[in-house]
Design a protein around this motif. Structure first.
Motif, PDB file in Angstrom:
ATOM      1  N   ILE A   1     -33.390   0.409   2.605  1.00 43.07           N
ATOM      2  CA  ILE A   1     -34.227   1.326   3.375  1.00 43.07           C
ATOM      3  C   ILE A   1     -33.728   2.763   3.216  1.00 43.07           C
ATOM      4  N   GLY A   2     -32.423   2.958   3.287  1.00 44.51           N
ATOM      5  CA  GLY A   2     -31.858   4.301   3.108  1.00 44.51           C
ATOM      6  C   GLY A   2     -32.109   4.854   1.718  1.00 44.51           C
ATOM      7  N   LEU A   3     -31.948   4.023   0.715  1.00 46.49           N
ATOM      8  CA  LEU A   3     -32.207   4.464  -0.661  1.00 46.49           C
ATOM      9  C   LEU A   3     -33.679   4.791  -0.871  1.00 46.49           C
ATOM     10  N   GLU A   4     -34.551   3.918  -0.385  1.00 44.52           N
ATOM     11  CA  GLU A   4     -35.994   4.167  -0.532  1.00 44.52           C
ATOM     12  C   GLU A   4     -36.401   5.451   0.166  1.00 44.52           C
ATOM     13  N   ALA A   5     -35.795   5.726   1.313  1.00 42.32           N
ATOM     14  CA  ALA A   5     -36.103   6.949   2.048  1.00 42.32           C
ATOM     15  C   ALA A   5     -35.727   8.183   1.239  1.00 42.32           C
ATOM     16  N   GLN A   6     -34.750   8.040   0.359  1.00 38.13           N
ATOM     17  CA  GLN A   6     -34.338   9.142  -0.503  1.00 38.13           C
ATOM     18  C   GLN A   6     -35.069   9.108  -1.843  1.00 38.13           C
ATOM     19  N   GLY A   7     -35.995   8.174  -1.988  1.00 38.49           N
ATOM     20  CA  GLY A   7     -36.730   8.051  -3.237  1.00 38.49           C
ATOM     21  C   GLY A   7     -35.893   7.494  -4.368  1.00 38.49           C
ATOM     22  N   LYS A   8     -34.914   6.664  -4.015  1.00 39.95           N
ATOM     23  CA  LYS A   8     -33.976   6.135  -5.004  1.00 39.95           C
ATOM     24  C   LYS A   8     -33.983   4.614  -5.030  1.00 39.95           C
ATOM     25  N   GLU A   9     -33.509   4.083  -6.113  1.00 38.29           N
ATOM     26  CA  GLU A   9     -33.181   2.662  -6.239  1.00 38.29           C
ATOM     27  C   GLU A   9     -31.778   2.600  -6.810  1.00 38.29           C
ATOM     28  N   ASN A  10     -31.005   1.622  -6.364  1.00 39.77           N
ATOM     29  CA  ASN A  10     -29.672   1.444  -6.907  1.00 39.77           C
ATOM     30  C   ASN A  10     -29.298  -0.031  -6.784  1.00 39.77           C
TER      31      ASN A  10
END
Length: 149
Positions: free
Chosen positions: A25-34
């Motif tokens: 959720i935190g990554l998606e909120a930043q527009g990221k995938e990891n």
């Protein structure tokens, strides 16, 4: 049901657990995938590899604060308040879990019964997400929907 709950349910049904869900959720909120980070978070699920120790919502929440305020490269400078934010979160989590379940380890929260995950974990993960958001915003992080789903 809220959008957050539906997202949590979707991720849970896809085979992710507390700490992983928080970071996704935190990554998606930043527009990221990891995927590497999400995979690493699997070591925290179920109280450290389903050993029943420290709850993955607690460790995942601390990691989520670190995602926003920690140091991630040589060039970055860690927010000097990151450890204070994590301590504040940890104290809140201990109180929250203890008042609801008489303790904060996975074994205590789930009463050593993995079947209790479905009824207990979603609420605790959602509360964790709200508290992390509150702490970050109080420390000047402009989240303006970044942790919203």
């Amino acid at each position: 049901m809220t959008d957050r709950f539906l997202k949590l349910l979707e991720l849970s049904q896809a085979g992710f657990y507390c700490s992983q869900i928080l970071l996704i959720i935190g990554l998606e909120a930043q527009g990221k995938e990891n995927p590497d980070l999400v995979r690493a978070m699997s070591g925290l699920v179920g109280g450290l590899g389903f050993s029943g120790r420290t709850c993955g919502a607690l460790t995942g929440g601390a990691c989520l604060i670190g995602l926003y305020a920690g140091k991630g490269s040589v060039e970055e400078i860690e927010d000097s308040r990151v450890n204070d934010m994590i301590r504040e979160f940890a104290e809140w989590f201990e109180q929250e879990a203890s008042s609801q379940y008489s303790g904060s380890t996975c074994d205590i929260i789930l009463e050593k019964n993995p079947q209790n995950r479905a009824s207990r974990c979603p609420d605790l993960v959602l509360k964790t997400l709200d508290k992390v958001e509150e702490i970050l915003e109080a420390n000047g992080y402009d989240l303006s929907g970044r942790l919203e789903i």
